[in-house]
Design a protein around this motif. Sequence first.
Motif, mmCIF file in Angstrom:
data_model
loop_
_atom_site.group_PDB
_atom_site.id
_atom_site.type_symbol
_atom_site.label_atom_id
_atom_site.label_comp_id
_atom_site.label_asym_id
_atom_site.label_seq_id
_atom_site.Cartn_x
_atom_site.Cartn_y
_atom_site.Cartn_z
ATOM 1 N N GLN A 1 82.150 9.079 39.363
ATOM 2 C CA GLN A 1 81.231 10.555 39.075
ATOM 3 C C GLN A 1 81.846 11.707 40.045
ATOM 4 O OE1 GLN A 1 76.823 9.550 40.177
ATOM 5 N NE2 GLN A 1 76.302 11.847 39.484
ATOM 6 N N ASP B 1 81.264 7.564 34.162
ATOM 7 C CA ASP B 1 80.081 7.981 35.087
ATOM 8 C C ASP B 1 80.106 9.447 35.057
ATOM 9 O OD1 ASP B 1 77.950 8.124 36.769
ATOM 10 O OD2 ASP B 1 78.841 6.948 38.225
ATOM 11 N N GLU B 2 79.061 9.855 34.094
ATOM 12 C CA GLU B 2 79.078 11.500 33.846
ATOM 13 C C GLU B 2 80.353 12.368 33.720
ATOM 14 O OE1 GLU B 2 76.083 13.478 36.173
ATOM 15 O OE2 GLU B 2 74.915 11.534 36.551
ATOM 16 N N THR C 1 74.772 4.900 38.884
ATOM 17 C CA THR C 1 76.026 4.561 39.533
ATOM 18 C C THR C 1 76.128 3.293 40.213
ATOM 19 O OG1 THR C 1 76.432 6.989 39.576
ATOM 20 C CG2 THR C 1 77.476 5.631 41.184
HETATM 21 MG MG LIG Z 1 75.094 8.544 39.757
#
Ligand SMILES: [Mg+2]
Length: 244
Positions: free
Chosen positions: A85, A161-162, A43
């Motif tokens: 995220q 991000d995810e 991240t």
């Molecule tokens: Mg992360």
Amino acid sequence: MTVLRVQGVSKAFQGIHALGDVGFEVEERQILGIIGPNGAGKTTLFNAISGTLRPDSGQVVLDGHDVTGDPPHRIARAGMVRTFQLMRPFRSMTVLENVCVATMSHTAAHREVVSGAAEVIERTGLGRWRDTPAGELPTAGLKRLELARALAMRPKVLLLDEVLAGLVPAEREPLLDLLAALREEEGLTMLFVEHIMAAVMRLSDRVLVLDQGRVLTIGTPGEVARDPRVIEAYLGEEPTGAEA
Ligand SMILES: [Mg+2]
Ligand SMILES: Nc1ncnc2c1ncn2[C@@H]1O[C@H](COP(=O)(O)OP(=O)(O)OP(=O)(O)O)[C@@H](O)[C@H]1O
């Protein structure tokens, strides 16, 4: 053609080296998967290249322009947009209103803002939630909204991000198909951080492995999955399993 070049990027927090000398290149229309254990700096890498954080050193070149240390809105206008995220939609605003905020970043004409947003909402499968307040969406809807808000800014390079985290397999599959289609049909370049290895293996052209803020290796999904250093970084977990 290289669309993103990251060179020697470092970032420390109170003496802790979250990123050390990270470098890689991404070709147009390529999908780069980014993996690494919790706290590896994934991240932080997105933060440092998208303007959320200013790197301590190094260079970020987007489409031939040096965007190092530029604020997020300027980097977005230059063509690189990220999702978070920890999602942060405007919870009391509807899906349509949330996406309109993003389309406003590149057009001021009211009709275009709404039609652009409506188009992105259809594209991301959010049609049935169009008038639902974001705060009432299930996780799968929130993830799609996060993607929609990024797409509405018309990026060339998308940082995810995810986006699959917290989804059950039946929700993941169609989202993976959508990401693959965005590359095929719209020529998007993507970098995606993901813990779900099956998804990384399926979608990535190349995979970058971060470990303690450093690039452990970068290669094809097959090369990375066989790399003993990668297996060791995951403390013996098989990185080709369904989940890490
Ligand atoms: Mg992360
Ligand atoms: N704003 C911050 N201030 C201080 N330390 C930070 C900050 N952001 C991240 N860190 C630290 O930097 C390191 C890398 O964190 P980062 O969130 O980038 O990891 P990650 O790879 O995304 O992990 P995860 O898989 O859990 O999301 C961690 O040690 C984290 O505690």
